[in-house]
Motif scaffolding. Structure first.
Motif, PDB file in Angstrom:
ATOM      1  N   VAL A  80      72.516 -11.831  56.217  1.00 48.38           N
ATOM      2  CA  VAL A  80      73.433 -11.266  57.207  1.00 48.38           C
ATOM      3  C   VAL A  80      74.540 -10.540  56.458  1.00 48.38           C
ATOM      4  CG1 VAL A  80      74.982 -11.801  59.124  1.00 48.38           C
ATOM      5  CG2 VAL A  80      72.921 -13.139  58.786  1.00 48.38           C
ATOM      6  N   ASN A  83      80.623  -8.991  58.904  1.00 50.77           N
ATOM      7  CA  ASN A  83      80.932  -8.648  60.298  1.00 50.77           C
ATOM      8  C   ASN A  83      79.675  -8.590  61.167  1.00 50.77           C
ATOM      9  OD1 ASN A  83      83.668  -8.433  59.625  1.00 50.77           O
ATOM     10  ND2 ASN A  83      83.437  -6.265  59.112  1.00 50.77           N
ATOM     11  N   GLU A  84      78.626  -9.291  60.816  1.00 49.13           N
ATOM     12  CA  GLU A  84      77.425  -9.367  61.643  1.00 49.13           C
ATOM     13  C   GLU A  84      77.245 -10.805  62.103  1.00 49.13           C
ATOM     14  OE1 GLU A  84      74.461  -5.906  59.936  1.00 49.13           O
ATOM     15  OE2 GLU A  84      74.117  -7.957  59.325  1.00 49.13           O
ATOM     16  N   LYS A  85      76.700 -10.953  63.272  1.00 50.01           N
ATOM     17  CA  LYS A  85      76.449 -12.282  63.808  1.00 50.01           C
ATOM     18  C   LYS A  85      74.944 -12.482  63.874  1.00 50.01           C
ATOM     19  CE  LYS A  85      80.639 -12.636  66.409  1.00 50.01           C
ATOM     20  NZ  LYS A  85      81.270 -12.908  67.644  1.00 50.01           N
ATOM     21  N   VAL A  87      71.706 -14.115  65.524  1.00 50.26           N
ATOM     22  CA  VAL A  87      71.193 -14.662  66.771  1.00 50.26           C
ATOM     23  C   VAL A  87      69.721 -14.957  66.533  1.00 50.26           C
ATOM     24  CG1 VAL A  87      70.742 -14.229  69.199  1.00 50.26           C
ATOM     25  CG2 VAL A  87      72.800 -13.290  68.131  1.00 50.26           C
TER      26      VAL A  87
END
Length: 164
Positions: A80, A83-85, A87
């Motif tokens: 990742v 600033n990425e999430k 899921v």
């Protein structure tokens, strides 16, 4: 006439040897054709392997220098970025892993040809058979000229004796 028969038989034997060697010998037309077919197959496979090599080289260069390609592969591996999430979705199949076809293994095929001794033995056999045929033809020709029978004088023998 026997010399001429011998020369013709020799010519036929040599001609047989030359034809067999040219067509089916080790360096003959048939073996050369088989070698050319193998050469074409090898050149096709070489071109396919060169194409695979070009694709891999392009991908390698992209992985070294293109940040978007590096990010895509990193996401594929589960990394990742800042600033990425993340899921996670369950129940979906994972993306198939791309495997490269590296080509097939080619082994040299044996070339079929007539060995030298077969060509020579066949030529010798043709020579002997034609020589026997020509000699038999000469014998029958002589017998026909002589009338077909041996000459035997029959009757009372006459002697040339002086008279008393």
């Amino acid at each position: 006439m026997k010399r001429f028969s011998f020369l013709i038989a020799s010519f036929l034997g040599i001609l047989t040897y030359v034809i067999l060697s040219l067509i089916g010998g080790k360096d003959g037309f048939l073996s050369e054709n088989q070698l050319n077919q193998q050469k074409q197959i090898l050149s096709i496979h070489t071109a396919e392997i060169q194409k695979i090599n070009d694709e891999l080289t392009l991908e390698y260069m992209a992985l070294q220098k293109d940040p978007d390609v590096i990010a895509a592969y990193a996401k594929k591996l589960g990394y990742v970025g800042p600033n990425e999430k993340l899921v996670k979705i369950t129940g979906l199949r994972s993306a198939p892993v791309s495997l490269y076809n590296t080509g097939t293994v080619l082994k040299r095929q044996d070339i079929f040809y007539l060995s030298e001794w077969i060509c020579k033995a066949t030529a010798l056999l043709v020579f002997l058979i034609s020589l026997v045929i020509f000699l038999l033809m000469d014998i029958t020709r002589k017998m026909d000229q002589e009338g077909g029978k041996s000459k035997i004088i029959q009757g009372i023998p006459i002697y040339d004796l002086p008279q008393i």
